[in-house]
Scaffold this motif. Structure first.
Motif, PDB file in Angstrom:
ATOM      1  N   GLN A  10       0.835  -1.200   0.000  1.00 36.73           N
ATOM      2  CA  GLN A  10       0.000   0.000   0.000  1.00 36.73           C
ATOM      3  C   GLN A  10       0.875   1.259   0.000  1.00 36.73           C
ATOM      4  O   GLN A  10       0.551   2.247  -0.667  1.00 36.73           O
ATOM      5  N   PHE A  11       1.995   1.206   0.735  1.00 38.65           N
ATOM      6  CA  PHE A  11       2.927   2.333   0.734  1.00 38.65           C
ATOM      7  C   PHE A  11       3.476   2.559  -0.673  1.00 38.65           C
ATOM      8  O   PHE A  11       3.586   3.707  -1.127  1.00 38.65           O
ATOM      9  N   SER A  12       3.805   1.474  -1.370  1.00 36.57           N
ATOM     10  CA  SER A  12       4.303   1.580  -2.743  1.00 36.57           C
ATOM     11  C   SER A  12       3.268   2.229  -3.650  1.00 36.57           C
ATOM     12  O   SER A  12       3.604   3.034  -4.529  1.00 36.57           O
ATOM     13  N   ALA A  13       2.005   1.882  -3.426  1.00 36.76           N
ATOM     14  CA  ALA A  13       0.933   2.471  -4.231  1.00 36.76           C
ATOM     15  C   ALA A  13       0.816   3.972  -3.961  1.00 36.76           C
ATOM     16  O   ALA A  13       0.588   4.764  -4.884  1.00 36.76           O
ATOM     17  N   VAL A  14       0.983   4.353  -2.705  1.00 41.68           N
ATOM     18  CA  VAL A  14       0.949   5.776  -2.352  1.00 41.68           C
ATOM     19  C   VAL A  14       2.086   6.519  -3.036  1.00 41.68           C
ATOM     20  O   VAL A  14       1.900   7.612  -3.594  1.00 41.68           O
ATOM     21  N   MET A  15       3.276   5.925  -3.028  1.00 40.98           N
ATOM     22  CA  MET A  15       4.428   6.565  -3.657  1.00 40.98           C
ATOM     23  C   MET A  15       4.244   6.648  -5.172  1.00 40.98           C
ATOM     24  O   MET A  15       4.652   7.627  -5.815  1.00 40.98           O
ATOM     25  N   ALA A  16       3.621   5.641  -5.777  1.00 43.18           N
ATOM     26  CA  ALA A  16       3.353   5.676  -7.216  1.00 43.18           C
ATOM     27  C   ALA A  16       2.378   6.798  -7.553  1.00 43.18           C
ATOM     28  O   ALA A  16       2.554   7.520  -8.547  1.00 43.18           O
ATOM     29  N   ALA A  17       1.353   6.970  -6.710  1.00 45.34           N
ATOM     30  CA  ALA A  17       0.397   8.060  -6.921  1.00 45.34           C
ATOM     31  C   ALA A  17       1.081   9.412  -6.755  1.00 45.34           C
ATOM     32  O   ALA A  17       0.776  10.372  -7.479  1.00 45.34           O
ATOM     33  N   PRO A  25       8.909  10.091 -12.968  1.00 44.49           N
ATOM     34  CA  PRO A  25       8.943   8.654 -13.269  1.00 44.49           C
ATOM     35  C   PRO A  25       8.715   7.837 -12.002  1.00 44.49           C
ATOM     36  O   PRO A  25       9.064   8.277 -10.890  1.00 44.49           O
ATOM     37  N   LYS A  26       8.147   6.670 -12.172  1.00 48.31           N
ATOM     38  CA  LYS A  26       7.907   5.800 -11.022  1.00 48.31           C
ATOM     39  C   LYS A  26       9.226   5.439 -10.353  1.00 48.31           C
ATOM     40  O   LYS A  26      10.223   5.151 -11.015  1.00 48.31           O
ATOM     41  N   MET A  30      14.006  -0.140  -4.972  1.00 48.47           N
ATOM     42  CA  MET A  30      15.012   0.206  -3.981  1.00 48.47           C
ATOM     43  C   MET A  30      14.750   1.587  -3.398  1.00 48.47           C
ATOM     44  O   MET A  30      14.860   1.797  -2.181  1.00 48.47           O
ATOM     45  N   ALA A  31      14.365   2.533  -4.249  1.00 48.16           N
ATOM     46  CA  ALA A  31      14.080   3.887  -3.771  1.00 48.16           C
ATOM     47  C   ALA A  31      12.859   3.891  -2.861  1.00 48.16           C
ATOM     48  O   ALA A  31      12.849   4.552  -1.812  1.00 48.16           O
ATOM     49  N   VAL A  32      11.822   3.149  -3.242  1.00 51.67           N
ATOM     50  CA  VAL A  32      10.636   3.042  -2.388  1.00 51.67           C
ATOM     51  C   VAL A  32      11.013   2.420  -1.045  1.00 51.67           C
ATOM     52  O   VAL A  32      10.544   2.848   0.020  1.00 51.67           O
ATOM     53  N   GLY A  33      11.911   1.424  -1.086  1.00 52.53           N
ATOM     54  CA  GLY A  33      12.367   0.792   0.153  1.00 52.53           C
ATOM     55  C   GLY A  33      13.098   1.752   1.064  1.00 52.53           C
ATOM     56  O   GLY A  33      12.965   1.683   2.296  1.00 52.53           O
ATOM     57  N   LEU A  34      13.861   2.671   0.484  1.00 49.84           N
ATOM     58  CA  LEU A  34      14.567   3.673   1.283  1.00 49.84           C
ATOM     59  C   LEU A  34      13.570   4.610   1.974  1.00 49.84           C
ATOM     60  O   LEU A  34      13.719   4.933   3.160  1.00 49.84           O
ATOM     61  N   TYR A  35      12.558   5.056   1.231  1.00 52.01           N
ATOM     62  CA  TYR A  35      11.511   5.888   1.830  1.00 52.01           C
ATOM     63  C   TYR A  35      10.807   5.122   2.951  1.00 52.01           C
ATOM     64  O   TYR A  35      10.558   5.661   4.041  1.00 52.01           O
ATOM     65  N   PHE A  36      10.487   3.868   2.676  1.00 52.87           N
ATOM     66  CA  PHE A  36       9.752   3.040   3.639  1.00 52.87           C
ATOM     67  C   PHE A  36      10.555   2.883   4.924  1.00 52.87           C
ATOM     68  O   PHE A  36      10.018   3.036   6.031  1.00 52.87           O
ATOM     69  N   ALA A  37      11.860   2.607   4.799  1.00 55.48           N
ATOM     70  CA  ALA A  37      12.708   2.430   5.979  1.00 55.48           C
ATOM     71  C   ALA A  37      12.820   3.722   6.775  1.00 55.48           C
ATOM     72  O   ALA A  37      12.819   3.710   8.015  1.00 55.48           O
ATOM     73  N   ALA A  38      12.906   4.858   6.084  1.00 55.48           N
ATOM     74  CA  ALA A  38      13.053   6.140   6.765  1.00 55.48           C
ATOM     75  C   ALA A  38      11.790   6.539   7.519  1.00 55.48           C
ATOM     76  O   ALA A  38      11.858   7.262   8.525  1.00 55.48           O
ATOM     77  N   LEU A  39      10.643   6.057   7.051  1.00 49.71           N
ATOM     78  CA  LEU A  39       9.360   6.449   7.654  1.00 49.71           C
ATOM     79  C   LEU A  39       8.725   5.313   8.442  1.00 49.71           C
ATOM     80  O   LEU A  39       7.560   5.400   8.832  1.00 49.71           O
ATOM     81  N   LEU A  40       9.481   4.274   8.701  1.00 49.63           N
ATOM     82  CA  LEU A  40       8.941   3.038   9.275  1.00 49.63           C
ATOM     83  C   LEU A  40       8.305   3.244  10.643  1.00 49.63           C
ATOM     84  O   LEU A  40       7.371   2.528  11.011  1.00 49.63           O
ATOM     85  N   GLU A  41       8.771   4.217  11.404  1.00 45.62           N
ATOM     86  CA  GLU A  41       8.264   4.371  12.776  1.00 45.62           C
ATOM     87  C   GLU A  41       6.901   5.060  12.833  1.00 45.62           C
ATOM     88  O   GLU A  41       6.332   5.217  13.913  1.00 45.62           O
ATOM     89  N   TYR A  42       6.381   5.475  11.683  1.00 45.49           N
ATOM     90  CA  TYR A  42       5.090   6.160  11.642  1.00 45.49           C
ATOM     91  C   TYR A  42       4.022   5.250  11.052  1.00 45.49           C
ATOM     92  O   TYR A  42       4.291   4.479  10.126  1.00 45.49           O
ATOM     93  N   PRO A  43       2.795   5.320  11.539  1.00 47.36           N
ATOM     94  CA  PRO A  43       1.706   4.566  10.912  1.00 47.36           C
ATOM     95  C   PRO A  43       1.488   5.051   9.479  1.00 47.36           C
ATOM     96  O   PRO A  43       1.747   6.219   9.154  1.00 47.36           O
ATOM     97  N   LEU A  44       0.990   4.167   8.630  1.00 50.08           N
ATOM     98  CA  LEU A  44       0.772   4.513   7.233  1.00 50.08           C
ATOM     99  C   LEU A  44      -0.172   5.707   7.106  1.00 50.08           C
ATOM    100  O   LEU A  44       0.039   6.589   6.262  1.00 50.08           O
ATOM    101  N   ALA A  45      -1.188   5.760   7.929  1.00 50.84           N
ATOM    102  CA  ALA A  45      -2.131   6.884   7.867  1.00 50.84           C
ATOM    103  C   ALA A  45      -1.431   8.206   8.169  1.00 50.84           C
ATOM    104  O   ALA A  45      -1.735   9.235   7.551  1.00 50.84           O
TER     105      ALA A  45
END
Length: 226
Positions: A10-17, A25-26, A30-45
């Motif tokens: 779902q996070f990947s879908a948010v980043m694609a949007a 460009p999409k 790996m780039a999405v994974g970097l964003y995900f790791a940096a924001l991991l401590e926050y709920p998706l909402a």
């Protein structure tokens, strides 16, 4: 709650949007994974809320956000966060005092207070000393934000715990200051190890003795003591 692996799709879908919104460009996996790791401590909402706040920011919303922009939107600038942390600490000094052990809902506070001498020392300062200790706290806090805190204390020991431990008596549970779940997370991520390890050279393990010999040889070369 924080994001888990189940939130990645779902996070990947948010980043694609987000890329579509900014005409970019999409991002690679790996780039999405970097964003995900940096924001991991926050709920998706909360992450989605931070992204929306960035998009609506009239000063920076025209630029594609970095993870730091999302964190800034959620928690404010480093100055704002440091000031908010000091407000918690000062409130605890005035309302809780130096006797009980305490756990804040912010691990950075634990690292800073430990490096400033511990909870008892900080919470027994005089009113005249407060502005100087505030200055030090804010400086340390901003320096520690976003960095590895090392072995920060899982709780900040008060005078009652220090005295009871020395006398071999039972120790009371610490007081949780702030959001209880975050306090428990701070305790879980903390350590009982001392913040600064102190040992004589003779306590070095055998594999480091050769390094010690090399250092002594270097001192001799530069006129050091034999």
């Amino acid at each position: 709650n924080v994001m888990t692996e189940q939130d990645f799709d779902q996070f990947s879908a948010v980043m694609a949007a987000l890329c579509e919104y900014y005409g970019k460009p999409k991002l690679s996996d790996m780039a999405v994974g970097l964003y995900f790791a940096a924001l991991l401590e926050y709920p998706l909402a909360d992450v989605q809320q931070g992204l929306t706040a960035h998009i609506n920011n009239p000063d920076s919303g025209q630029f594609f956000p970095k993870a730091a922009d999302v964190i800034r939107a959620l928690e404010g600038s480093s100055e704002t966060r440091a000031s908010a942390a000091w407000a918690k600490v000062r409130h605890a000094i005035e309302r809780v005092g130096h006797m009980p052990s305490v756990v804040f809902d912010d691990a950075v506070i634990h690292a800073v207070v430990a490096d400033m001498g511990g909870w008892v020392q900080l919470s027994t300062i005089t009113y005249d000393e407060l502005p100087f200790r505030e200055r030090d706290f804010l400086r340390f806090y901003r320096a520690y934000m976003g960095r590895d805190l090392g072995d920060y204390p899982r709780k900040l020991a008060g005078m009652a715990e220090i005295e009871n431990t020395a006398a071999g008596h039972a120790v009371a549970e610490p007081q949780l200051l702030g959001d209880a779940k975050r306090c428990l997370a701070v305790m879980q991520g903390g350590s009982d190890k001392p913040r600064l390890t102190v040992q004589p050279l003779s306590a070095l393990p055998q594999e480091l003795r050769g390094v010690l010999g090399d250092l002594r040889g270097s001192n001799d070369d530069f006129g050091g003591a034999a």
